[in-house]
Write a protein that holds these residues in place. Sequence first.
Motif, PDB file in Angstrom:
ATOM      1  N   SER A   1       0.856  -1.182   0.000  1.00  0.00           N
ATOM      2  CA  SER A   1       0.000   0.000   0.000  1.00  0.00           C
ATOM      3  C   SER A   1       0.896   1.236   0.000  1.00  0.00           C
ATOM      4  CB  SER A   1      -0.927   0.016   1.213  1.00  0.00           C
ATOM      5  OG  SER A   1      -0.173   0.069   2.413  1.00  0.00           O
ATOM      6  N   LYS A   2       0.287   2.370  -0.269  1.00  0.00           N
ATOM      7  CA  LYS A   2       1.032   3.617  -0.260  1.00  0.00           C
ATOM      8  C   LYS A   2       0.119   4.724   0.243  1.00  0.00           C
ATOM      9  CE  LYS A   2       3.918   6.689  -3.063  1.00  0.00           C
ATOM     10  NZ  LYS A   2       4.471   6.957  -4.416  1.00  0.00           N
ATOM     11  N   ASP A   3       0.592   5.421   1.277  1.00  0.00           N
ATOM     12  CA  ASP A   3      -0.179   6.521   1.877  1.00  0.00           C
ATOM     13  C   ASP A   3      -1.585   6.077   2.264  1.00  0.00           C
ATOM     14  OD1 ASP A   3       1.965   8.291   1.539  1.00  0.00           O
ATOM     15  OD2 ASP A   3       1.358   8.763  -0.506  1.00  0.00           O
ATOM     16  N   GLY A   4      -1.682   4.854   2.794  1.00  0.00           N
ATOM     17  CA  GLY A   4      -2.961   4.367   3.293  1.00  0.00           C
ATOM     18  C   GLY A   4      -3.826   3.671   2.274  1.00  0.00           C
ATOM     19  N   LEU A   5      -3.430   3.654   1.012  1.00  0.00           N
ATOM     20  CA  LEU A   5      -4.234   3.053  -0.048  1.00  0.00           C
ATOM     21  C   LEU A   5      -3.678   1.688  -0.439  1.00  0.00           C
ATOM     22  CD1 LEU A   5      -4.720   6.185  -2.321  1.00  0.00           C
ATOM     23  CD2 LEU A   5      -6.540   4.961  -1.137  1.00  0.00           C
ATOM     24  N   PRO A   6      -4.490   0.636  -0.377  1.00  0.00           N
ATOM     25  CA  PRO A   6      -4.021  -0.677  -0.836  1.00  0.00           C
ATOM     26  C   PRO A   6      -3.841  -0.654  -2.347  1.00  0.00           C
ATOM     27  CG  PRO A   6      -6.370  -0.745  -0.403  1.00  0.00           C
ATOM     28  CD  PRO A   6      -5.897   0.611   0.055  1.00  0.00           C
ATOM     29  N   ASP A   7      -2.923  -1.488  -2.870  1.00  0.00           N
ATOM     30  CA  ASP A   7      -2.725  -1.504  -4.311  1.00  0.00           C
ATOM     31  C   ASP A   7      -2.904  -2.907  -4.875  1.00  0.00           C
ATOM     32  OD1 ASP A   7      -0.272  -2.923  -3.997  1.00  0.00           O
ATOM     33  OD2 ASP A   7       0.840  -1.054  -3.795  1.00  0.00           O
ATOM     34  N   SER A   8      -2.695  -3.047  -6.162  1.00  0.00           N
ATOM     35  CA  SER A   8      -2.993  -4.301  -6.865  1.00  0.00           C
ATOM     36  C   SER A   8      -2.138  -5.462  -6.369  1.00  0.00           C
ATOM     37  CB  SER A   8      -2.789  -4.123  -8.369  1.00  0.00           C
ATOM     38  OG  SER A   8      -1.451  -3.745  -8.656  1.00  0.00           O
ATOM     39  N   ARG A   9      -0.970  -5.188  -5.795  1.00  0.00           N
ATOM     40  CA  ARG A   9      -0.128  -6.266  -5.283  1.00  0.00           C
ATOM     41  C   ARG A   9      -0.812  -6.999  -4.127  1.00  0.00           C
ATOM     42  NH1 ARG A   9       5.040  -2.871  -3.832  1.00  0.00           N
ATOM     43  NH2 ARG A   9       3.317  -1.571  -3.088  1.00  0.00           N
ATOM     44  N   LEU A  10      -1.620  -6.279  -3.354  1.00  0.00           N
ATOM     45  CA  LEU A  10      -2.350  -6.917  -2.257  1.00  0.00           C
ATOM     46  C   LEU A  10      -3.388  -7.892  -2.813  1.00  0.00           C
ATOM     47  CD1 LEU A  10      -2.574  -6.870   0.863  1.00  0.00           C
ATOM     48  CD2 LEU A  10      -4.463  -5.262   0.593  1.00  0.00           C
ATOM     49  N   VAL A  11      -4.047  -7.498  -3.901  1.00  0.00           N
ATOM     50  CA  VAL A  11      -5.005  -8.397  -4.549  1.00  0.00           C
ATOM     51  C   VAL A  11      -4.293  -9.655  -5.020  1.00  0.00           C
ATOM     52  CG1 VAL A  11      -6.660  -8.660  -6.430  1.00  0.00           C
ATOM     53  CG2 VAL A  11      -6.433  -6.441  -5.283  1.00  0.00           C
ATOM     54  N   GLU A  12      -3.139  -9.497  -5.656  1.00  0.00           N
ATOM     55  CA  GLU A  12      -2.378 -10.643  -6.168  1.00  0.00           C
ATOM     56  C   GLU A  12      -1.921 -11.551  -5.022  1.00  0.00           C
ATOM     57  OE1 GLU A  12       0.762  -8.789  -8.306  1.00  0.00           O
ATOM     58  OE2 GLU A  12      -0.571  -7.925  -9.830  1.00  0.00           O
ATOM     59  N   PHE A  13      -1.501 -10.947  -3.912  1.00  0.00           N
ATOM     60  CA  PHE A  13      -1.036 -11.724  -2.758  1.00  0.00           C
ATOM     61  C   PHE A  13      -2.141 -12.630  -2.244  1.00  0.00           C
ATOM     62  CE2 PHE A  13      -0.241 -12.317   1.783  1.00  0.00           C
ATOM     63  CZ  PHE A  13       1.102 -12.688   1.801  1.00  0.00           C
ATOM     64  N   HIS A  14      -3.360 -12.083  -2.116  1.00  0.00           N
ATOM     65  CA  HIS A  14      -4.463 -12.875  -1.563  1.00  0.00           C
ATOM     66  C   HIS A  14      -5.119 -13.759  -2.614  1.00  0.00           C
ATOM     67  CE1 HIS A  14      -4.518 -11.536   2.590  1.00  0.00           C
ATOM     68  NE2 HIS A  14      -4.052 -10.397   2.117  1.00  0.00           N
ATOM     69  N   HIS A  15      -4.985 -13.406  -3.869  1.00  0.00           N
ATOM     70  CA  HIS A  15      -5.452 -14.306  -4.924  1.00  0.00           C
ATOM     71  C   HIS A  15      -4.677 -15.616  -4.855  1.00  0.00           C
ATOM     72  CE1 HIS A  15      -5.656 -15.982  -9.064  1.00  0.00           C
ATOM     73  NE2 HIS A  15      -6.898 -15.568  -8.988  1.00  0.00           N
ATOM     74  N   ALA A  16      -3.368 -15.503  -4.613  1.00  0.00           N
ATOM     75  CA  ALA A  16      -2.525 -16.702  -4.524  1.00  0.00           C
ATOM     76  C   ALA A  16      -2.733 -17.460  -3.228  1.00  0.00           C
ATOM     77  CB  ALA A  16      -1.054 -16.317  -4.666  1.00  0.00           C
ATOM     78  N   ARG A  17      -3.181 -16.773  -2.176  1.00  0.00           N
ATOM     79  CA  ARG A  17      -3.257 -17.372  -0.838  1.00  0.00           C
ATOM     80  C   ARG A  17      -4.696 -17.432  -0.328  1.00  0.00           C
ATOM     81  NH1 ARG A  17       1.136 -14.814  -1.971  1.00  0.00           N
ATOM     82  NH2 ARG A  17       3.146 -15.828  -1.574  1.00  0.00           N
ATOM     83  N   SER A  18      -5.591 -17.775  -1.220  1.00  0.00           N
ATOM     84  CA  SER A  18      -6.969 -18.122  -0.872  1.00  0.00           C
ATOM     85  C   SER A  18      -7.354 -19.289  -1.764  1.00  0.00           C
ATOM     86  CB  SER A  18      -7.903 -16.925  -1.077  1.00  0.00           C
ATOM     87  OG  SER A  18      -7.794 -16.392  -2.393  1.00  0.00           O
ATOM     88  N   GLY A  19      -8.428 -20.010  -1.415  1.00  0.00           N
ATOM     89  CA  GLY A  19      -8.610 -21.302  -2.041  1.00  0.00           C
ATOM     90  C   GLY A  19      -7.522 -22.219  -1.507  1.00  0.00           C
ATOM     91  N   HIS A  20      -7.071 -23.162  -2.286  1.00  0.00           N
ATOM     92  CA  HIS A  20      -5.961 -24.043  -1.893  1.00  0.00           C
ATOM     93  C   HIS A  20      -6.154 -24.601  -0.483  1.00  0.00           C
ATOM     94  CE1 HIS A  20      -3.958 -22.736  -5.484  1.00  0.00           C
ATOM     95  NE2 HIS A  20      -3.846 -21.498  -5.077  1.00  0.00           N
ATOM     96  N   ARG A  21      -7.421 -24.835  -0.115  1.00  0.00           N
ATOM     97  CA  ARG A  21      -7.767 -25.412   1.191  1.00  0.00           C
ATOM     98  C   ARG A  21      -7.394 -24.508   2.370  1.00  0.00           C
ATOM     99  NH1 ARG A  21      -8.289 -31.871   1.081  1.00  0.00           N
ATOM    100  NH2 ARG A  21      -9.516 -31.925  -0.821  1.00  0.00           N
ATOM    101  N   ILE A  22      -7.427 -23.229   2.151  1.00  0.00           N
ATOM    102  CA  ILE A  22      -7.215 -22.238   3.209  1.00  0.00           C
ATOM    103  C   ILE A  22      -8.589 -21.788   3.704  1.00  0.00           C
ATOM    104  CG2 ILE A  22      -6.361 -19.921   3.717  1.00  0.00           C
ATOM    105  CD1 ILE A  22      -4.188 -20.449   1.557  1.00  0.00           C
ATOM    106  N   GLY A  23      -8.832 -21.914   5.011  1.00  0.00           N
ATOM    107  CA  GLY A  23     -10.156 -21.603   5.557  1.00  0.00           C
ATOM    108  C   GLY A  23     -10.489 -20.125   5.524  1.00  0.00           C
ATOM    109  N   ILE A  24      -9.654 -19.324   6.181  1.00  0.00           N
ATOM    110  CA  ILE A  24      -9.816 -17.872   6.199  1.00  0.00           C
ATOM    111  C   ILE A  24      -8.526 -17.266   5.661  1.00  0.00           C
ATOM    112  CG2 ILE A  24     -10.226 -15.812   7.596  1.00  0.00           C
ATOM    113  CD1 ILE A  24     -11.613 -17.564   9.662  1.00  0.00           C
ATOM    114  N   SER A  25      -8.666 -16.347   4.726  1.00  0.00           N
ATOM    115  CA  SER A  25      -7.517 -15.588   4.233  1.00  0.00           C
ATOM    116  C   SER A  25      -7.619 -14.186   4.814  1.00  0.00           C
ATOM    117  CB  SER A  25      -7.511 -15.538   2.698  1.00  0.00           C
ATOM    118  OG  SER A  25      -6.387 -14.831   2.214  1.00  0.00           O
TER     119      SER A  25
END
Length: 359
Positions: A34-58
């Motif tokens: 994020s930058k100056d309090g604003l989340p950016d597209s890298r956060l979306v990519e991070f959680h796209h990779a780390r959700s599903g895959h038998r993860i209960g809560i991301s």
Amino acid sequence: MNKSSELVKIRKILVRGVSIPSQFFLAPINTGFSKDGLPDSRLVEFHHARSGHRIGISYVGNVAISDRYRVSNATADIDRGEGMWKEVAAIISKNGSIAGIQLACQLDNEPATRKWRNRDQSRYVDRQQRFINSLSSLQLSQIVDGFVSASQHATQLGFEVVQIHAAHGYLLSRLLSPTLNVRRDEFGKDRTLVLSQIIRRIRAASPKTLVDVRISMTTGLHRFEDDWDVTKHVIRTIVESGADIVSISNGMYEVDRFQIYPPQPMGHACYQQHAKMIADEFPSTIVNIAGNIFSLSSLDDAPNNLTYSIGRALIADPEFVAKSSFGQAAEIRECRRTGHCHYFSRGKPHIECGVNHAL
């Protein structure tokens, strides 16, 4: 570490009508995306990779309840970037995990240091006592209001679980400490007052939202046994106030970060035994534990209400849980403990990984 081909059993958990698909969660990680309090597209990519895959809560980690309470420019707050927050929550849900968000409040009179251990704890204690004493009742009431408002906003953005960050030296954890909170008013006589008010008001305002509270077992300022007695009282208050999940971590950033991120000699799942005790005492509450979880096949004899937050192993390999559950442990890209994920201590702007170069 021995790699097992044993299939790890995944179990669903039903909480307040929400079916959590696995007992293994992505720990709330402060990515710095994020930058100056604003989340950016890298956060979306991070959680796209780390959700599903038998993860209960991301869990999205360390989101300030407002701009006023952000830790740094690399910390996002819930008030801005609505479209991006919705995108993060939506991609987690679409992938099959439950979208969670950790809401935090940091307020201090000195910036955080990059040192892993505090060699002058007496100065830290004195400074915190004076700072906490300086907070007005109005300020503390505003913080309660801030958590409730941020929780409602998070629910509107698509997050089904709200985790209140009361661990690691953030303001709520300092208010819980008998050593740091020596106030003589109602907030000192009942050190859980702010936290319990937050839980009860979120519960009343958002009945369908799952409320999680993350606390530290110990502060690192005393013997473990002394802190553990305080922790058990705090947990009892959290449960009685209506929380659905109690997440147990350890330590304070400005005291000893090795307690938060245990080194390998502390052993695998080093805090699990104490979490089992809490899970047995409160069988109707989901208990979550973090700390050195690098092999799922060795997590045996766990109560049905005990769950696990995984950080470093899922940073290194987003399919860590899935590969474990399919008996593909030999294919896991293991965390090598390079320390690259501890970006703040290294003076870096965001999270990195020494083995996963996609970050």
